[in-house]
Design an enzyme around this catalytic site. Structure first.
Site: not given
Ligand code: IMP
Length: 432
Positions: A13, A15-16, A18, A40-41, A225, A240, A334, A414-415
């Site tokens: 998370d 901000g990859k 962007k 989630g990008h 991640q 993960t 920002d 990034s601002v």
């Molecule tokens: P999993 O990847 O769903 O098995 O989750 C394992 C850990 O990685 C958990 O703490 C998730 O919240 C974290 N995680 C997996 N993917 C992301 C991501 O894209 N952003 C932030 N945390 C992630």
């Protein structure tokens, strides 16, 4: 032509999305090398917001072709949805998207197993079945994209799962969420449909990328991640199940490590984490609430509120070392506007004395207390600033301190969320 890898420096998370979007403009190829639709990008194009989970963000630029490499795990039912969604929003995938025939599949029963085993609550996973899919891969009993394209093999595999699932549920003294026979019928049908959507895009992506390398084309490897969610080098077991670090691009795409010359590390100006696990600079109470609200810190995949804290430079320094980061892309600067005193952790106090790097395991990290340095904040909005010399002195000082402690230069800041809200940072000797 050397390859560029983009990695997250924290717990995801950062901000990859962007950063990938901006770098993609100059790339011929953008390739995802690990993880699945747990990522989630987010990218903003004008007023439009795109959240991509599996297809590389490069798809939103006109130029690059995109690869989902064999290091990823693909949920065919999810991928079908993402492909449809992009097509409906006018993004052309034909001749632009290539899916590895060797990527392992995430199938619906992986989500069931994740819940049955309690991984979702113990680790705080995204509940997408990612861990169990990688478990099957490592256990050499997984199914790959190439098997999905063979309807007969797929049916046999899914029927085999019935016995396995029945045994697992019986041992746990539970019933499966749905009668197994019915579920397997449904999965077989849905997977066969997804297979037909994916078929024209499936290929040997290792060969494809090697041809691109030989032709001198530019490749960006899109990490998912973050460094500290890496299966080997993260805060195990709160990680993960994939290789999220820069080296993962070599194994997850079949690229030679010697080709990975440029590594961009994306780092948020503060820290966030979702899921369980130690977080030395975590804030609590009102301070946390306020930073979470300012930064809109809710998961792009799950919508969960993210845990928030100060920037941890001990962690960033380690990310720079592990990944060989050549430049930092600092995001969400920002969000810090209006905070009078900004803290950064520069060392840890541990039961064994001071430490300048994080311990390699979660229980020991949980015993670390951050040693903070306080830096002056700023009141000015940064959202319309586009030049380094126009940034408040306090912002420049914050950036310089990050560089000193992390041992790596910051290349861009990034601002704001729009594509254009970026301040390029000149090399230290050219900053005037
Ligand atoms: P999993 O990847 O769903 O098995 O989750 C394992 C850990 O990685 C958990 O703490 C998730 O919240 C974290 N995680 C997996 N993917 C992301 C991501 O894209 N952003 C932030 N945390 C992630």
């Amino acid at each position: 032509m050397p390859v560029t890898v983009l990695v997250g420096c924290q717990w995801g998370d950062e901000g990859k999305g962007k950063a990938v979007d901006l770098l993609s403009e100059r790339m011929d190829w953008v390739a995802r090398y690990g993880g699945g639709h747990n990522a989630g990008h987010t990218v903003f194009l004008g007023r439009e917001k795109f959240v991509l989970h599996l297809i590389p963000c490069g798809i939103l630029q006109k130029r690059p072709r995109c690869v989902i490499g064999h290091g990823t795990v693909i949920d065919p039912l999810y991928l079908q949805q993402e492909m449809n969604l992009l097509t409906q929003r006018g993004v052309n995938l034909n001749g632009r998207l290539y899916i590895s025939d060797c990527a392992h599949l995430v199938l619906p029963y992986h989500r069931w197993l994740e819940t049955l085993e309690g991984q979702d609550t113990r680790i705080g996973t995204t509940r997408r079945g990612i861990g169990p899919a990688y478990q099957d891969k490592a256990g050499r009993c997984g199914l790959r994209v190439r098997d999905l394209l063979d309807a007969g093999a797929l049916r046999v595999h899914l029927e085999d799962q019935a016995a396995r699932l029945e045994g697992r549920y019986r041992a746990a003294g539970q019933d499966p969420p749905e009668p197994l026979g019915l579920a397997i019928e449904g999965w077989t049908r849905a997977c066969a449909e997804a297979a037909e959507v994916m078929r024209p895009f499936v290929t040997d992506t290792v060969d494809l990328l090697h041809r691109a390398l030989q032709a001198g084309q530019r490749i960006l490897c899109e990490g998912a991640q973050g460094t500290f969610l890496d299966l080997d080098l993260g805060t195990y077991p709160y990680v993960t199940s994939s290789s999220t670090i820069a080296a993962g691009a070599a194994t997850g795409l079949g690229l030679p490590p010697s080709a990975l010359r440029t590594v961009v590390g994306v780092c948020k100006a503060y820290t966030t984490r979702v899921g369980e696990g130690p977080f030395p600079t975590e804030l609590a109470g009102e301070e946390a609430e306020s930073l979470r609200a300012r930064g809109g810190e809710y998961g792009a995949t799950t919508g969960r509120p993210r845990r928030v804290g100060w920037l941890d430079l001990v962690q960033l320094r380690q990310a720079v070392r592990i990944n060989g980061i050549t430049g930092i892309f600092l995001t969400k600067m920002d969000v810090l506007t209006g905070i009078a005193k900004i803290r950064v952790a520069t060392a840890y106090v541990t039961p064994d004395g001071a430490a300048d790097r994080p311990p390699p395991d979660a229980p020991r990290l949980a015993l670390c207390r951050p040693e903070y340095e306080d830096l002056p904040g700023w009141e000015e909005s940064l959202r319309s600033t586009r030049r380094w010399i126009d940034l408040p002195e306090a912002v420049q000082a914050y950036v310089r301190r990050i560089e000193e402690v992390a041992g790596c230069r910051v290349q861009a800041i990034s601002v704001g969320s729009p594509r254009t809200a970026v301040v390029p940072v000149p090399a230290p000797d050219r900053r005037g």
